[in-house]
Motif scaffolding. Structure first.
Motif, short mmCIF file in Angstrom:
data_model
loop_
_atom_site.label_atom_id
_atom_site.label_comp_id
_atom_site.label_asym_id
_atom_site.label_seq_id
_atom_site.Cartn_x
_atom_site.Cartn_y
_atom_site.Cartn_z
N PHE A 33 0.80 -1.23 0.00
CA PHE A 33 0.00 0.00 0.00
C PHE A 33 0.83 1.28 0.00
O PHE A 33 0.27 2.36 -0.17
N VAL A 34 2.12 1.16 0.21
CA VAL A 34 2.99 2.35 0.18
C VAL A 34 3.98 2.26 -0.98
O VAL A 34 4.05 3.15 -1.83
N MET A 35 4.75 1.17 -1.01
CA MET A 35 5.81 1.07 -2.01
C MET A 35 5.27 0.87 -3.42
O MET A 35 5.80 1.46 -4.38
N VAL A 36 4.24 0.04 -3.59
CA VAL A 36 3.70 -0.19 -4.94
C VAL A 36 3.16 1.10 -5.55
O VAL A 36 3.53 1.46 -6.68
N PRO A 37 2.28 1.87 -4.86
CA PRO A 37 1.86 3.16 -5.43
C PRO A 37 3.02 4.11 -5.65
O PRO A 37 3.04 4.85 -6.65
N PHE A 38 3.99 4.10 -4.73
CA PHE A 38 5.14 4.99 -4.87
C PHE A 38 5.94 4.64 -6.13
O PHE A 38 6.36 5.54 -6.88
N LEU A 39 6.13 3.35 -6.39
CA LEU A 39 6.86 2.93 -7.59
C LEU A 39 6.08 3.28 -8.86
O LEU A 39 6.67 3.63 -9.89
N LEU A 40 4.75 3.19 -8.79
CA LEU A 40 3.92 3.60 -9.93
C LEU A 40 4.08 5.10 -10.21
O LEU A 40 4.11 5.53 -11.36
N ALA B 15 6.22 8.54 5.40
CA ALA B 15 5.59 7.23 5.60
C ALA B 15 6.59 6.10 5.39
O ALA B 15 6.60 5.13 6.16
N ILE B 16 7.43 6.19 4.36
CA ILE B 16 8.41 5.14 4.09
C ILE B 16 9.44 5.06 5.21
O ILE B 16 9.80 3.96 5.67
N ILE B 17 9.90 6.21 5.69
CA ILE B 17 10.87 6.21 6.79
C ILE B 17 10.25 5.60 8.04
O ILE B 17 10.90 4.86 8.78
N ILE C 169 7.35 12.99 15.34
CA ILE C 169 7.59 14.08 14.38
C ILE C 169 7.22 13.63 12.97
O ILE C 169 6.55 14.35 12.23
N LEU C 170 7.62 12.41 12.59
CA LEU C 170 7.32 11.90 11.26
C LEU C 170 5.81 11.75 11.06
O LEU C 170 5.28 12.04 9.99
N SER C 171 5.12 11.28 12.11
CA SER C 171 3.67 11.09 12.00
C SER C 171 2.96 12.42 11.77
O SER C 171 1.93 12.48 11.08
N LEU C 172 3.50 13.50 12.33
CA LEU C 172 2.90 14.82 12.12
C LEU C 172 3.04 15.27 10.67
O LEU C 172 2.19 16.00 10.16
N PHE C 173 4.10 14.80 10.00
CA PHE C 173 4.29 15.17 8.60
C PHE C 173 3.19 14.59 7.72
O PHE C 173 2.58 15.30 6.93
N TYR C 174 2.93 13.27 7.85
CA TYR C 174 1.96 12.68 6.93
C TYR C 174 0.52 12.76 7.43
O TYR C 174 -0.41 12.42 6.69
N LEU D 237 9.03 1.43 6.93
CA LEU D 237 9.91 0.51 6.22
C LEU D 237 11.36 0.60 6.66
O LEU D 237 12.22 -0.06 6.08
N ARG D 238 11.64 1.38 7.69
CA ARG D 238 13.02 1.43 8.17
C ARG D 238 13.27 0.28 9.14
O ARG D 238 12.32 -0.30 9.69
N PRO D 239 14.54 -0.11 9.39
CA PRO D 239 14.86 -1.21 10.29
C PRO D 239 14.31 -0.98 11.71
O PRO D 239 14.27 0.16 12.18
N LYS D 240 13.90 -2.07 12.35
CA LYS D 240 13.33 -1.99 13.69
C LYS D 240 14.33 -1.42 14.69
O LYS D 240 13.94 -0.74 15.66
N SER D 241 15.62 -1.67 14.48
CA SER D 241 16.65 -1.21 15.42
C SER D 241 16.74 0.30 15.50
O SER D 241 17.23 0.86 16.47
N THR D 242 16.24 0.99 14.46
CA THR D 242 16.32 2.45 14.44
C THR D 242 15.05 3.11 14.97
O THR D 242 14.90 4.32 14.86
N TYR D 243 14.13 2.32 15.51
CA TYR D 243 12.86 2.86 16.01
C TYR D 243 13.10 3.82 17.16
O TYR D 243 13.85 3.54 18.10
N SER D 244 12.48 4.99 17.10
CA SER D 244 12.59 6.00 18.15
C SER D 244 11.24 6.70 18.30
O SER D 244 10.75 7.28 17.34
#
Length: 319
Positions: free
Chosen positions: A218-225, A267-269, A285-290, A272-279
């Motif tokens: 639902f994110v990457m496929v539309p983005f690639l299109l 949304a991609i960051i 802040i990212l959620s406020l963007f989208y 789809l980013r690695p779990k180890s980088t979760y903060s």
């Protein structure tokens, strides 16, 4: 034969000495108590801007015959979606600031997450549809009225709105079928998947895999299109003779690309980013963007840079 005994999820958890979570506490910006009033005013201003700005886009695209084209038909639906999208998040956030009550029931949290995911999926597909519209308009201009007729446009919009509903309802059910134990403090600004998974007990690797797969679909496929559409668009524009509508073609795409970069980038960051980088702090802040920034800037990006929209707005104001 032994009698069949039906034991509820709550009873099983109580027998295992696990606390059953009946509500969550949305942490939000609790660590900034002195700024509560300022933050309430800030988010209220943003919400009113989103309602007024996107509402104007809807009215303009519906009332002005000049804007009765596929591009503005999609834009009107996109503005309606932005209003629905932010209404899932902002009113609850404003209520939390006003009442200082950050509690949300188990059911209300599930409903908020479900609608949030449905509208997010719709936005991904609708942005892809808008990119396809620009691709046909620029790369196949002679066939544009035939390809993007009213029936096709309606089908594309309806498909964007409903295609994610069954999957996102299923994903919400899967998340809230997990046992929540221990802390009920949700370190986020609304009910979202990743913060909720942090509160579950047991192995969530399968659920995280499902979240990743759904995010790819639902994110990457539309983005690639969208990337494919703009690759063809840019190639077509660069092959045009100098001065043959290059700047106009680029200007009609720049607004859409700006919205795509804001929404898909955050949304991609996030998903789809690695779990180890979760903060938690970065995710807020990212959620406020989208959820807030993109809907707030949508009317300005599409309106102030579009001569047709400005002309239509002047007509309405003059009346």
């Amino acid at each position: 034969m032994f009698p069949l005994i039906f034991i509820s999820k709550k009873q099983i958890m109580e027998e295992r000495n696990i606390t059953f979570v009946e509500e969550f506490v949305i942490q939000g910006f609790y660590d900034l108590p002195n700024l509560r009033g300022l933050l309430f005013g800030f988010f209220m201003f943003i919400y009113m801007s989103i309602l007024i700005g996107n509402g104007l886009i809807i009215v303009i695209t519906k009332t002005d015959p000049v804007l009765h084209t596929p591009m503005y038909f999609f834009l009107g639906n996109f503005s309606l979606l932005e209003i629905c999208y932010t209404t899932v998040v902002l009113p609850r956030l404003l209520t939390n600031f006003w009442t200082q009550n950050r509690n949300i029931s188990f059911t209300a949290c599930a409903v908020q997450l479900c609608f949030f995911l449905i509208f997010a999926a719709t936005e991904c597909f609708l942005l892809a549809v808008m990119a396809y519209d620009r691709y046909v308009a620029i790369c196949k201009p002679l066939h544009y009225p035939v390809i993007m007729n009213q029936k096709v446009c309606t089908q594309l919009v309806v498909g964007s709105w409903i295609c994610g509903i069954p999957v996102q309802i299923g994903q919400t059910y899967q998340i809230f079928s997990l046992p929540f134990c221990g802390s009920n403090k949700l370190n986020h600004v609304f009910c979202d998947i990743l913060p909720l998974l942090k509160l579950t007990c047991g192995d969530t690797s399968l659920n995280e895999l499902c979240v990743f797969v759904v995010a790819v679909l639902f994110v990457m496929v539309p983005f690639l299109l969208i990337i494919w559409s703009y690759f063809n668009i840019i190639s077509t524009i660069l092959n045009l003779p100098v001065g043959m509508g290059r700047s106009k073609a680029f200007s009609t795409c720049s607004s859409h690309l700006t919205v795509v970069a804001l929404f898909f980038g955050s949304a991609i960051i996030t998903y789809l980013r690695p779990k180890s980088t979760y903060s938690p702090g970065i995710d807020k802040i990212l959620s406020l963007f989208y959820t807030i920034v993109t809907p707030m800037f949508n009317p300005w990006i599409y309106g102030l840079r579009n001569k047709d929209v400005i002309a239509a707005l002047k007509k309405i104001l003059s009346k």
